[in-house]
Design an enzyme around this catalytic site. Structure first.
Site, PDB file in Angstrom:
ATOM      1  N   SER A 164      -9.445   1.385   3.373  1.00  0.00           N
ATOM      2  CA  SER A 164      -8.632   2.155   2.449  1.00  0.00           C
ATOM      3  C   SER A 164      -7.559   1.349   1.712  1.00  0.00           C
ATOM      4  O   SER A 164      -7.003   1.847   0.729  1.00  0.00           O
ATOM      5  CB  SER A 164      -7.941   3.281   3.217  1.00  0.00           C
ATOM      6  OG  SER A 164      -7.055   2.732   4.183  1.00  0.00           O
ATOM      7  N   LYS A 208       0.868  -1.179   0.000  1.00  0.00           N
ATOM      8  CA  LYS A 208       0.000   0.000   0.000  1.00  0.00           C
ATOM      9  C   LYS A 208       0.901   1.224   0.000  1.00  0.00           C
ATOM     10  O   LYS A 208       1.922   1.238   0.702  1.00  0.00           O
ATOM     11  CB  LYS A 208      -0.858  -0.065   1.275  1.00  0.00           C
ATOM     12  CG  LYS A 208      -1.909   1.010   1.441  1.00  0.00           C
ATOM     13  CD  LYS A 208      -2.651   0.775   2.772  1.00  0.00           C
ATOM     14  CE  LYS A 208      -3.814   1.711   2.992  1.00  0.00           C
ATOM     15  NZ  LYS A 208      -4.537   1.426   4.266  1.00  0.00           N
ATOM     16  N   SER A 248      -9.421  -0.835   7.586  1.00  0.00           N
ATOM     17  CA  SER A 248      -8.901  -0.680   6.223  1.00  0.00           C
ATOM     18  C   SER A 248      -8.212  -1.876   5.584  1.00  0.00           C
ATOM     19  O   SER A 248      -7.962  -1.856   4.389  1.00  0.00           O
ATOM     20  CB  SER A 248      -7.958   0.510   6.161  1.00  0.00           C
ATOM     21  OG  SER A 248      -8.713   1.682   6.038  1.00  0.00           O
TER      22      SER A 248
END
Ligand code: GLN
Length: 533
Positions: free
Chosen positions: A172, A96, A196
């Site tokens: 996310s 990420k 997330s």
């Protein structure tokens, strides 16, 4: 089947036994990225055209081909020289874009860090590399991880769900979940502050593990809520998640909040039986409670029946394996999870965002400025998107001295009550003596792109079933339990006491094994299936 669709443990085995080279696996994975990903996200780039919508998923913000080739060659060399290449030898993974990687752009999905090249790597990235994994690139996310759909990223186009490209990936860690689901790397590193990792895992049909707070180092993670943030893996199966956790877990002298608790052998823990384990179900996790600003009332809605049924059916399978299912477990403070999260996460976010000022690193306004204050104002005004601005405003408001008692102190009390709820049900000498709680991961399956984005309160309610885990600091593991009528993945999560990752992996693995022959297990995201035919 392409090597990029194989489990990480198989890839590592084939590479270690010289049946495949790390470079071969990497090239096949890069080819997959070329086939399904489309343009990587870029600041100020246009959204996807309707043609791109259907054919590509835009998980990446940056594909690090050269970096990956160098790593893969290093692994192949180690093997050739007779050295141990590590348990994740040659396994392609993504990170990420909230983790720093030395010499590589690390953006947090924000314009304010769009030119930031980190001089150091996050501990988790170093540990993945020490284990032999090969980083393919950085994947997209909500700006600074603020969101549940990955649509708030400044890097466009936003990621699209491999199961239905008109839908969001969740968030996310949305790029992570999409990449893993589409065979763009076997593992991805994500972060979970309010859900997330687990939320996008459930939307994209992958496994996602939020470890106990402190189990995994936060060093090199661009901070959101420092008392809530937890790095963890997403993967296509439970064993791969266990392998990745094994690689990244453990104390780190560079993170004072990382725990000095020994790391067990997760693979061994995972393979034990679930017979005799006590697994709870709580009605609190099958409804969404929210505050309706028009009627000024708390409104309660049951979650979608299909999700409820999928989770109860998973409980049925676990019962068949000899687990004791305990129903009607009370967790009375669950409904305060999101309101409390609103307060604590915003206060911590606004404090963590103060460092972006156009002076030390990151974006700086190109306009002429007359003094330092104007430099700050313009840089921050131009560099931050809507979501960080909203969160800063709220965080600054809530931290004002006159509101401290009314909001922040109260939120801390609510947080302690949520922790207390879990302590009660997991107490080995208590009434419930649960080993784990089984719940849906999210109140919905993947929603259409654009349908919730813009309503940041509604978006926040996506975290209703995940946020209390972060408040309490306990671990949670999301795993796929089927599909809804629209062909969208449904996720369930197991939550357990501190450092119970081994038991959570065991439950998810037992379920995975016992459902191996279920028809839905052989489904593949349409754009991956199309490549096979
Ligand atoms: N959706 C949550 C938020 O918007 C969770 C974010 C996270 O876990 N990083 O804050």
């Amino acid at each position: 089947m392409k090597t990029c669709d194989l489990p990480a443990y198989t890839i590592a085995d084939l590479i270690r036994t010289k049946q495949l080279s790390a470079l071969e696996v990497l090239e096949e994975t890069l080819e997959r990225v070329n086939q399904v990903d489309g343009r990587p996200g870029e600041v100020d780039a246009p959204e996807a055209s309707s043609e791109e919508d259907l054919s590509t998923i835009h998980a990446f913000t940056l594909v690090t081909e050269d970096y990956a080739r160098r790593q893969a060659q290093k692994i192949d060399q180690l093997i050739q020289d007779g050295n141990d290449p590590g348990p994740l030898a040659g396994v392609p993974y993504t990170a990420k874009d909230i983790f720093t990687v030395k010499g590589i752009r690390s953006t947090a999905g924000s314009k304010i860090l769009s030119n930031y090249v980190s001089p150091y790597s996050a501990t988790v990235v170093e540990r993945m590399e020490d284990a032999g994994a090969v980083m393919l690139g950085k994947v997209n996310l909500d700006e600074f991880t603020y969101g549940s759909s990955s649509e708030s990223s400044a890097f466009k186009p936003v990621p699209r769900n491999p199961w239905d490209t008109s839908r969001v990936v969740g968030g996310s860690s949305g790029g992570s979940a999409a990449a893993v689901a589409a065979g763009e790397g076997a593992i991805s590193l994500g972060t979970d502050t309010g859900g997330s990792i687990r939320h996008p895992a459930s939307f994209c049909g992958t496994v996602g593990l939020k470890p106990t707070y402190g189990r995994v180092s936060r060093y090199g993670l661009i901070a959101f809520g420092s008392s809530l943030d937890c790095p963890g893996p997403l993967a296509r199966n439970v064993t791969d998640a266990a392998l990745a956790l094994q690689a990244i877990a453990g104390q780190d002298p560079r993170d004072a909040t990382s725990a000095a608790v020994p790391v067990p052998d997760y693979l061994a823990e995972m393979e034990k039986e679930v017979r005799g384990m006590r697994i709870g179900l709580s009605e609190e996790f099958f409804r969404v409670t929210y505050f309706d600003a028009e009627s000024m009332e708390l409104v309660e809605n049951p979650i979608d029946d299909q999700i409820r049924e999928a989770v109860f059916s998973a409980a049925g399978f676990l019962a068949q394996l000899g687990a004791d299912i305990v129903t009607d477990v009370p967790l009375p403070h669950t409904k305060y999870g999101v309101p409390t999260y609103f307060v604590i996460s915003r206060v911590e976010a606004s404090s963590n965002l103060l460092r972006y000022d156009g002076v030390k690193y990151g974006y700086r306004t190109a306009e002429s400025i007359k003094d330092l204050l104007e430099l700050y104002r313009k840089t921050r005004g131009e560099g931050f998107g809507v979501e960080p601005k909203l969160r800063m405003l709220m965080g600054i408001y809530l931290s004002a001295a006159q509101f401290d008692k009314g909001y922040y102190q109260r939120a801390l009390k609510a947080r302690a009550l949520m922790r207390g709820d879990f302590e009660t049900i997991f107490d080995p000498k208590g009434k419930f003596r649960l080993d784990a709680l089984l719940t849906p991961t999210a109140p919905s399956t993947a929603f259409p792109i654009g349908s919730v984005y813009g309503d940041s309160v509604l978006m926040q309610y996506s975290d209703q079933l995940t946020a209390t885990t972060n408040h309490a600091g306990i671990p949670g593991l999301s795993f796929p339990v089927g599909f809804d009528r629209d062909g969208l993945p449904i996720g369930a999560q197991v939550l357990g006491p501190d450092y119970s990752e081994g038991s959570l992996l065991r439950i998810a693995r037992a379920y995975e094994k016992v459902t191996e022959q279920e028809a839905w297990r052989s489904l593949k995201p349409p754009l991956v299936a199309a490549l096979d035919s």
